[in-house]
Structures are given as C-alpha cells and as structure tokens.
Design a protein around this motif. Sequence first.
Motif, PDB file in Angstrom:
ATOM      1  N   ASP A  91       9.872   6.604   2.361  1.00 27.51           N
ATOM      2  CA  ASP A  91       9.626   6.306   3.777  1.00 27.51           C
ATOM      3  C   ASP A  91       8.234   6.729   4.245  1.00 27.51           C
ATOM      4  OD1 ASP A  91      11.951   5.022   4.423  1.00 27.51           O
ATOM      5  OD2 ASP A  91      12.998   6.810   5.143  1.00 27.51           O
ATOM      6  N   ILE A  92       7.453   7.405   3.394  1.00 24.67           N
ATOM      7  CA  ILE A  92       6.121   7.853   3.802  1.00 24.67           C
ATOM      8  C   ILE A  92       5.188   6.656   3.933  1.00 24.67           C
ATOM      9  CG2 ILE A  92       4.068   9.145   3.086  1.00 24.67           C
ATOM     10  CD1 ILE A  92       5.927  11.237   1.891  1.00 24.67           C
ATOM     11  N   ARG A  93       4.516   6.566   5.081  1.00 31.04           N
ATOM     12  CA  ARG A  93       3.584   5.451   5.312  1.00 31.04           C
ATOM     13  C   ARG A  93       2.138   5.908   5.316  1.00 31.04           C
ATOM     14  NH1 ARG A  93       4.375   3.265  11.379  1.00 31.04           N
ATOM     15  NH2 ARG A  93       2.405   2.254  10.832  1.00 31.04           N
ATOM     16  N   ALA A 150     -16.502  20.248   5.277  1.00 26.63           N
ATOM     17  CA  ALA A 150     -15.207  19.660   5.630  1.00 26.63           C
ATOM     18  C   ALA A 150     -14.976  18.439   4.757  1.00 26.63           C
ATOM     19  CB  ALA A 150     -15.146  19.283   7.111  1.00 26.63           C
ATOM     20  N   VAL A 151     -13.723  18.236   4.341  1.00 27.70           N
ATOM     21  CA  VAL A 151     -13.352  17.083   3.528  1.00 27.70           C
ATOM     22  C   VAL A 151     -12.064  16.504   4.103  1.00 27.70           C
ATOM     23  CG1 VAL A 151     -12.681  16.243   1.250  1.00 27.70           C
ATOM     24  CG2 VAL A 151     -14.411  18.053   1.449  1.00 27.70           C
ATOM     25  N   ARG A 152     -12.051  15.190   4.317  1.00 28.99           N
ATOM     26  CA  ARG A 152     -10.867  14.524   4.857  1.00 28.99           C
ATOM     27  C   ARG A 152     -10.374  13.473   3.863  1.00 28.99           C
ATOM     28  NH1 ARG A 152     -14.361  15.642   8.669  1.00 28.99           N
ATOM     29  NH2 ARG A 152     -15.600  13.800   8.159  1.00 28.99           N
ATOM     30  N   HIS A 153      -9.091  13.544   3.542  1.00 28.96           N
ATOM     31  CA  HIS A 153      -8.459  12.568   2.663  1.00 28.96           C
ATOM     32  C   HIS A 153      -7.459  11.750   3.486  1.00 28.96           C
ATOM     33  CE1 HIS A 153     -10.120  14.526  -0.881  1.00 28.96           C
ATOM     34  NE2 HIS A 153      -9.615  15.669  -0.489  1.00 28.96           N
ATOM     35  N   ASP A 154      -7.545  10.431   3.387  1.00 30.52           N
ATOM     36  CA  ASP A 154      -6.614   9.533   4.071  1.00 30.52           C
ATOM     37  C   ASP A 154      -5.988   8.594   3.047  1.00 30.52           C
ATOM     38  OD1 ASP A 154      -6.910   9.744   7.216  1.00 30.52           O
ATOM     39  OD2 ASP A 154      -8.914   9.960   6.373  1.00 30.52           O
ATOM     40  N   LEU A 155      -4.660   8.626   2.958  1.00 33.37           N
ATOM     41  CA  LEU A 155      -3.947   7.727   2.062  1.00 33.37           C
ATOM     42  C   LEU A 155      -2.869   7.033   2.878  1.00 33.37           C
ATOM     43  CD1 LEU A 155      -2.811   8.388  -1.571  1.00 33.37           C
ATOM     44  CD2 LEU A 155      -1.243   7.326   0.031  1.00 33.37           C
ATOM     45  N   GLY A 156      -2.883   5.698   2.864  1.00 32.06           N
ATOM     46  CA  GLY A 156      -1.912   4.973   3.670  1.00 32.06           C
ATOM     47  C   GLY A 156      -1.569   3.629   3.083  1.00 32.06           C
ATOM     48  N   LEU A 157      -0.513   3.023   3.600  1.00 32.03           N
ATOM     49  CA  LEU A 157      -0.070   1.727   3.117  1.00 32.03           C
ATOM     50  C   LEU A 157      -1.102   0.651   3.399  1.00 32.03           C
ATOM     51  CD1 LEU A 157       3.672   1.792   4.252  1.00 32.03           C
ATOM     52  CD2 LEU A 157       2.725   2.360   2.003  1.00 32.03           C
ATOM     53  N   ASP A 158      -1.886   0.823   4.481  1.00 29.58           N
ATOM     54  CA  ASP A 158      -2.835  -0.208   4.882  1.00 29.58           C
ATOM     55  C   ASP A 158      -4.225  -0.014   4.277  1.00 29.58           C
ATOM     56  OD1 ASP A 158      -0.835  -1.343   6.465  1.00 29.58           O
ATOM     57  OD2 ASP A 158      -1.373  -0.083   8.177  1.00 29.58           O
ATOM     58  N   GLN A 159      -4.765   1.224   4.378  1.00 32.54           N
ATOM     59  CA  GLN A 159      -6.157   1.433   3.996  1.00 32.54           C
ATOM     60  C   GLN A 159      -6.350   1.916   2.569  1.00 32.54           C
ATOM     61  OE1 GLN A 159      -4.403   3.467   5.881  1.00 32.54           O
ATOM     62  NE2 GLN A 159      -5.091   5.583   5.811  1.00 32.54           N
TER      63      GLN A 159
END
Length: 343
Positions: A26-28, A321-330
């Motif tokens: 269910d994680i998006r 600073a480090v930002r990680h983004d993981l998603g269904l779209d991007q």
Amino acid sequence: MLSNSSVPDFAVLVNGAPLAPAAVGDIRAIQVDESIDTPSMFTIELYCWDPATLTVTWPDDPAFAIGNQVTIQLGYVGALAAVMTGEITGLEPSFAEDEPPTLTVRGYDHRHRLARGRKTRGFTAIKDSAIASTVAIEAGLRAQVTDSETVHQLVLQSNQSDLELLRQRADLIGYEFFVRDRVLHFHPPADEAPPSVVLDVTDDLSSFTPRLSSIGQAGSAVVRGWDPGTKQPITARLRATGGGADSDRAFGLSTDAVLVNAPVATAADADWVARGLRADLGDGYVRGEAELAGRPDLRAGTTVRITGAGKTFSGVYYLTAVRHDLGLDQGFRTSFDVRRSGV
C-alpha cells in the motif's frame, strides 16, 4: 556499490522486523530528508482503505504506533542501502471525496528526543564534548565525540532544551552536532575528508546551482572577552582562509569579524570561539543545490567531488542536507545541499 538494475526498490523495517507485505503493497511514496543542522525526517505515505471490507486499515495498526523505530532502505532491485533510522512521531490520515484514504507516517531521527522539555541547570568544570556525552546518555543514546579540550568553569543551561544547548555549544566552537543510528555525534565538520563519490555535472547531475558570495566575509575572526581572574582583557584573532582571505584580497581591504558577547573567561575559551567564528564565516562563501537520479549512498556530513563546472565551481563540496524521494509517479530521485569555504 550501485546496482546495474534501474528499477527503484525499498524496504521498511519496524523495530527491526520487515514491514508486513500488505502494508508494503500500500506504500505510494517515501521521503527521507537528512540534515546536519536540523533533525532528519522521514515520511511514508500509504493507501489505507480495504475495498473488500470497506474499512480504514493502517492508522490503528500496531506497526505504526508512536515511538516505533523505523529503518528505511532505498535503492534499486538487488541493491538497497539504509538511509535513515528514526522514530515515528506522528500520523496524518487524509479523507477526500472520490479518492481513497491515505495515511502519512512521520518520524524523526533520535535527535527529536533532545527537543522534548526544557531544563535549567549548570555544568561545572567541564568540556563541551563531555556535556554532549552526558546529554546523549540521558537520552538513551551512544556518544561519539571529539575532545573539545577547553574546560569551562561554568556552563549554564537556562530554560533550554538539550537540543538548543548542544546546538549553541557546537555553533560556539565550530563543531557540528547530529544523531544518526542512535549515536550522537559532536565533532568538527568533516568537510576536508576525502570525497566519497565523484559527480559530473553533465554525466551524473540533472541540475547543479552553486552560488559564490563575498558578502559577510572577513579576513580575520576576532573574539574579545574579559578574564575575571587576572582582570585583563582577552583577545583571540585568527586569520581567515578561503572566502575571507579571497574577499580581502579582491577589494584591497583588511577586515575583521568581531564577537564581543561570547561567554569567554580565558584565552583558551576565546581561541576556541574564534575557530568557530572563522568556520561559520567560511561556510557561507560557496553554497549550492543539486539533483540527480536516486543515490542512496549520498549522506549528509560527507563530501563529494563535483567536476565539469569550471575551475571556480568544480571541486570538493560538503553535503549539509540530502533528500531522497521515491514514489509511484516520480521514481527515485535524490537532491542535496552543499557548501565549501573556498574555491
């Protein structure tokens, strides 16, 4: 090592055990925002609706109880790396018309524990590094500190949280302070450490925006105080390197950044504070932001070498600073903030 696979992947551990497959499905989206200057944060966004039973699912599940420890691993199929360990501090369900309900799970690294409550107390005959060790033990953390050498006769914590106290002491002497994997770090910045990776602006980075500014730079850091024992004034002066020296040379000036209200009572105190002032000035000389395809091996508090940006802006940078983004779209993206004190 990065995987040859280009398929993003992740894993979530709760209190050391893998998250249930139903929740994983269910994680998006997952976001990790790691910082040297502020508590690092993670968010996990899930769908939380069971269409078979027409009921809300995850907000009441024990896996997402406040206080649970969460480890997030990001990367690609066959190659995951831990990017953060923290504790769940908040839940935010969202219910909107014509959309399935979602739940956002928020958490911070263990630094958030130091922001809870305020204290008034005094530390006597103690080094700043020993104060950091004491605070770590009180918060249930291990400590990794570098000896700050100077013994202070009295350090007051006046209606401050432990987070505010350690930030103040670290800023004063040019140290950095952060918590990672339940370990409190208190030491000088590792901005001169060998770079962990080389990134080219053409081959590796999708964007890189550096900025050089001489505003606020000074050729010397000067700290003035008063020695109550000898009844004599105290002065510590350290010549700047990098941006401060470059700026004075460019404009034909000899400038000082003077601090007169620091709590110094000995020459050793003043010297340490002057080091901190010089470091703080230099940190503002070159800063920048960059973005690239997901790189879980990039961590705040390490250095990278950036190439292909010309003589002035190529070189070794310190990641703040480090930002990680993981998603269904991007898919999986990483962005970071950097600084350096010279060119």
